[in-house]
Design a protein around this motif. Sequence first.
Motif: not given
Lengths: 161, 811
Positions: A87, A90-91, A94-97, A99, A102, A136-140, A143
Amino acid sequence: MRIKLTVNGLIYERDCIEHKTLLRFLREDLGLMGTKEGCGMGECGACTVIMNGRAVNSCMVLAVEADGASIRTIEGEAEGPSLSDIQRAFERNHAVQCGFCTAGMVMSVKELLAEHPKPSADQVKEAIEGNFCRCTGYTQIVEAVLDLTGSPEKKGELEHV
Amino acid sequence: MFDDMSPDDLEYVGKKAGRPDMLEKLTGEATFVSDMSLPGMLHVQLKKSPYARARIKGVDVSKAAAMPGVRAVVTGDELDYHIGLYIVDKYILAKGEVRHYGEAVAAVAAETIEQARAAVEAIEVDYEPLAPVLHHMDALKPDAPLVHPDLGTYSYIEAVFTPKPGTNIANHTKLRKGDVEKGFAESTYVVEREYSCPSVQHVPMETHVAIVQWGRGDKVSIWTSAQSPFTVRNLFCHAFGLPHINVRVQIPYVGGGFGGKAGIGVEPLCAVLSRKAGGKPVKFQASREEEFSLLPCRSALTYRIKTGVSAEGKILAQHMTMYWDSGAYADYAVNVTRASGYSASGPYEIPNAWIDAYTIYTNKPYGTAYRGFGHVEFHWAVERHMELVATAIGMDPLAFRLKNALRPGSVTLTGEKIVEHTGDVVKCIEEAARRVGYGQLTEAEKAREKQTGWKIGKGVAALQKAPAMPSYTATAVVLKMNEDGSVLVNLALTDYGQGTYASIRQIVAERLGFPIEKIKVAFENDTDRDPYDWQTVASKGLLLSGNAAILAAEDLLKNAYAVAAEVLHANPRDLAHDGTRVFVRHRADQGVSFASMAVGFALPNGSGVGGPLIGVGRYIAQGLSNLNKETGEGNPALDWTFGAHGMVVEVNEETGEYRVLKIASIYDVGRAINPDIVRGQAIGGMMQGLGTAICEGYIYDQQGRLLNPSFTDNKIPTAKDLPLEVECAVVETPQVDGPYGARGVGEHSMISVAAALGNAIQKATGAEITHMPMRFEDVWRAIRDKEPIDNWITKSPIGSCRSVPEARPRS
């Protein structure tokens, strides 16, 4: 049918109609609303939970099939008052838009890291392939996982021309 | 207010900052409407049309109404409410006639969802099937059946739209600039081509869902997964003739929108069921199939472009005709047509232009706003066209773009003059090209070609968009100070994932000079508590609400200074502040804390000064105007955000398979308030654009039945579809009237991705693809100049891709 299962370490015993999915059982009978329904057809992965160590689409599992099983959901992910490593990663990244995906996404990552503590980017993509994210387009997300596991793969940044 | 401050002077703006909604979303504690239930709540299921067009001869609900648990059944016949944003053309439930496959004809509210489902099964509908009009080009034929024979009686916004009663044309937008005939006559080359794309679905992960309670005294409470609380309330009140004071709309966390939740959706249906069930709360959540067929999609487009070019490669004239497939109802589609009309050439200067843009009714699920508001679709055409024209006249497509790109001094289609601070599309194009090594292959790429046998190609495509919104669009932000000196931000611009609230929080912290931890942006929106905002659409949120936030912060400080001046016996001009207190500048030890003033200051003797500290900021778009309905002249653009993508693709010419090796996306955002959020928007939109480029699209059979309303047959991209390399960069030409120079970028990332892919595939293989999506089989066929596969609407192909030998240059 009477079923008894462990969810996030707590034992629950309930009467359950045979055709109720595990997803609806978690949400409607146990009030665990963190697990979402995106399609109800096993396609989008929003409802992913960990069942006996495996990530499953809980809309494709009947609650009665989970009798005796051990389930982990997003509600059991944080460690007490603080977020889990996944978690926090992710925070940070910026792996959440919106949510909505998620919870399922975190569960799939959890299964991946249990098996591959140091995954490659391709392994991360493979692991979350069944989890749709429209924002998100998955990238973040990828990452975030690589950041967590200390991968040497380069993290992207917004560049200024 | 919008001073061009150097990054060194800024504490939060332009710097890394977290999102305020992370904790709730990462722990599953964020409550979406999907997760909500109220005591005594009923559940809804719908009876839907299996026909694209049919007369409803009768609906028998007697059996359903008598079934266990059923508390309300409604049919279209008993509802006389028209709903519509720009043209009021839609009933809550089909009445007299069904106009598209999957349209709701009757609805049941029951105690459980199973009971509702069983009751729907028991509803009998007697249909007389009618021949549907499916393809929008067929709908223009003189003998085409009329989707809305009563179009002439509908109310609509007359200053902006032009419906054509007696036809299927819901709107005709015109734009005339210069002398097109003269321009063509002076041209050395004239190239004319036609481009198209099918309808696609937004696919928010949370489908449309609402809970409505029609209480006593016609007081209505609405909880909905929507983008725009005040628009839901306004349209709802208009439809039902209710005073606005009676209706309260609340929006908790929202699982994605992308334009599909911009206006009003399933709320009226839940409302009539609640009213009929004696005021019990009623919930409807669309199934994924209903999200595809009942709820709106993105309009299909056919776009014909004829371009006249000088011997030196300068565009002299362009004739553009857009045919937008609205589907059964106009909804946002008429405004998509308008916004696309005035932006139709992309970021290029066209001295002589003639544009006709039509919104056309057909018997298909209806079109609405979708990220980019038409610009994704028509930039597909414009940016493929720029490539094909350049190829046809023997000029490099990049050089052709740069020669014709908007620059300071250029005049847009509507007559607006581009100036230095409008933004820099040339820099975006050049940077995108540079980052993909446009024009040649590296040694590594040549080696890769040799090793794989796949051909590598590189393409560039540019983009532009301004917010499509009323010329007087306005918003407000309210700051309320808490007892401990922290600040709550209220606004009705919603954040359904874009991250605008993170940026607003940074702006407020920056302007107040407070630690960011002391600023909270309230997530759940509520028309009874938040100040007005028009809609959360159009990439206008950061600019308008960001400015309102700055003004609100200044107002809060002004109010705090007034109290402090009284308490400290000082002139407000001599005061300064930090994150905790206001003090006298020349005697800094004399100060008063914000906390002590937050809800009213108490003097030592107990008497009060001031009162609760509140800051109000209002902002309205300035200097915009309606467009002349005959010429299109006017000023529609709050701000232009320009951008460009560079793409590297490798293609297997034997099979048509391809893989995106790299995409570099560049936008002139004015200032990136939060770099990680800009990047999240850039990559998220790019992938959504790539989805529509590679695989997404509605497929109908000859009767107009939607054949692929599921993720099984209508794929969206997964993590494995990511390009191998993704780069995002920003140009920062400050927007003079933007908050800290920023302009919007939420939609832009989706625009022109498909065209960049098409251009790269053409460079690799020579295939002249003019229809998207570009599935592998389409590429295979295009390489071989084959006829398109006839499977978008099986009877009337809108084609996939092919070379058009007749569209060669004329000398």
